[in-house]
Design a protein around this motif. Structure first.
Motif, mmCIF file in Angstrom:
data_model
loop_
_atom_site.group_PDB
_atom_site.id
_atom_site.type_symbol
_atom_site.label_atom_id
_atom_site.label_comp_id
_atom_site.label_asym_id
_atom_site.label_seq_id
_atom_site.Cartn_x
_atom_site.Cartn_y
_atom_site.Cartn_z
ATOM 1 N N GLN A 1 -12.538 3.987 -12.268
ATOM 2 C CA GLN A 1 -12.007 3.404 -13.503
ATOM 3 C C GLN A 1 -13.102 3.293 -14.559
ATOM 4 O OE1 GLN A 1 -9.985 -0.323 -13.033
ATOM 5 N NE2 GLN A 1 -9.617 -0.546 -15.205
ATOM 6 N N VAL A 2 -14.278 2.847 -14.164
ATOM 7 C CA VAL A 2 -15.393 2.717 -15.104
ATOM 8 C C VAL A 2 -15.802 4.091 -15.630
ATOM 9 C CG1 VAL A 2 -17.835 2.091 -15.301
ATOM 10 C CG2 VAL A 2 -16.229 0.535 -14.188
ATOM 11 N N GLN B 1 -13.929 6.717 -15.975
ATOM 12 C CA GLN B 1 -12.900 7.176 -16.914
ATOM 13 C C GLN B 1 -13.080 6.527 -18.285
ATOM 14 O OE1 GLN B 1 -11.936 9.840 -15.634
ATOM 15 N NE2 GLN B 1 -9.768 9.578 -15.231
ATOM 16 N N GLU B 2 -13.370 5.232 -18.297
ATOM 17 C CA GLU B 2 -13.579 4.534 -19.564
ATOM 18 C C GLU B 2 -14.835 5.036 -20.266
ATOM 19 O OE1 GLU B 2 -13.632 0.432 -18.395
ATOM 20 O OE2 GLU B 2 -11.494 0.435 -17.891
ATOM 21 N N ASP B 3 -15.904 5.237 -19.509
ATOM 22 C CA ASP B 3 -17.155 5.730 -20.092
ATOM 23 C C ASP B 3 -17.011 7.145 -20.620
ATOM 24 O OD1 ASP B 3 -18.357 3.347 -19.533
ATOM 25 O OD2 ASP B 3 -19.567 4.088 -17.864
ATOM 26 N N GLU C 1 -14.519 8.489 -22.051
ATOM 27 C CA GLU C 1 -13.889 8.455 -23.364
ATOM 28 C C GLU C 1 -14.877 8.053 -24.454
ATOM 29 O OE1 GLU C 1 -10.557 5.850 -22.928
ATOM 30 O OE2 GLU C 1 -9.591 7.155 -21.456
ATOM 31 N N GLN C 2 -15.822 7.192 -24.121
ATOM 32 C CA GLN C 2 -16.771 6.695 -25.111
ATOM 33 C C GLN C 2 -17.942 7.647 -25.334
ATOM 34 O OE1 GLN C 2 -17.880 2.763 -23.872
ATOM 35 N NE2 GLN C 2 -15.815 1.960 -24.122
#
Length: 104
Positions: free
Chosen positions: A24-25, A27-29, A31-32
C-alpha cells in the motif's frame, strides 16, 4: 541501499500483514514520485526474489497475494522476471485460481 535495510525487509515482508502494508505504501509513493519508486524497486529486487521463494511454500491465499504484489511490482516491465520464472511456475501449479491468475 544498506544491507541492514534489505535484511529488515526480508524479515518483515515474510509476514503477509507487513507485505500488504508495504504494498500500500509503495502504491502511494509511486503516485507521488514515480522515478524514485522505480529506483527503490530496482534496489530491493534481491528481497523480492527471496520473498518469492518464501511465499511459494505458504498457504495458497498468501501465495496468491504475493503473486498479485509481484504483478504490480513488475507492472511497468522495467524489471525483467527471468530470475523469477522457475518460482512463478510453481505458483501457476498451485490449486488456487487467484494464485494462478496473478502468477501468469
Amino acid at each position: 541501499m544498506e544491507e541492514s535495510h534489505l535484511e529488515e525487509l526480508r524479515h518483515k515482508l515474510s509476514h503477509i500483514n507487513h507485505l500488504m502494508a508495504f504494498h500500500q505504501v509503495l502504491q502511494e509513493d509511486m503516485e507521488q514520485n514515480p522515478a524514485l519508486y522505480r529506483e527503490y524497486r530496482h534496489q530491493i529486487r534481491p528481497v523480492v526474489i527471496y520473498m518469492a521463494a518464501i511465499y511459494r511454500d505458504k498457504e495458497n491465499i498468501q501465495a496468491g497475494y504475493f503473486a498479485y504484489f509481484l504483478s504490480c511490482y513488475t507492472a511497468d516491465k522495467q524489471m525483467a522476471m527471468d530470475s523469477l520464472q522457475d518460482i512463478l511456475q510453481d505458483y501457476v501449479q498451485k490449486n488456487n485460481l487467484y494464485c494462478r491468475f496473478n502468477a501468469l
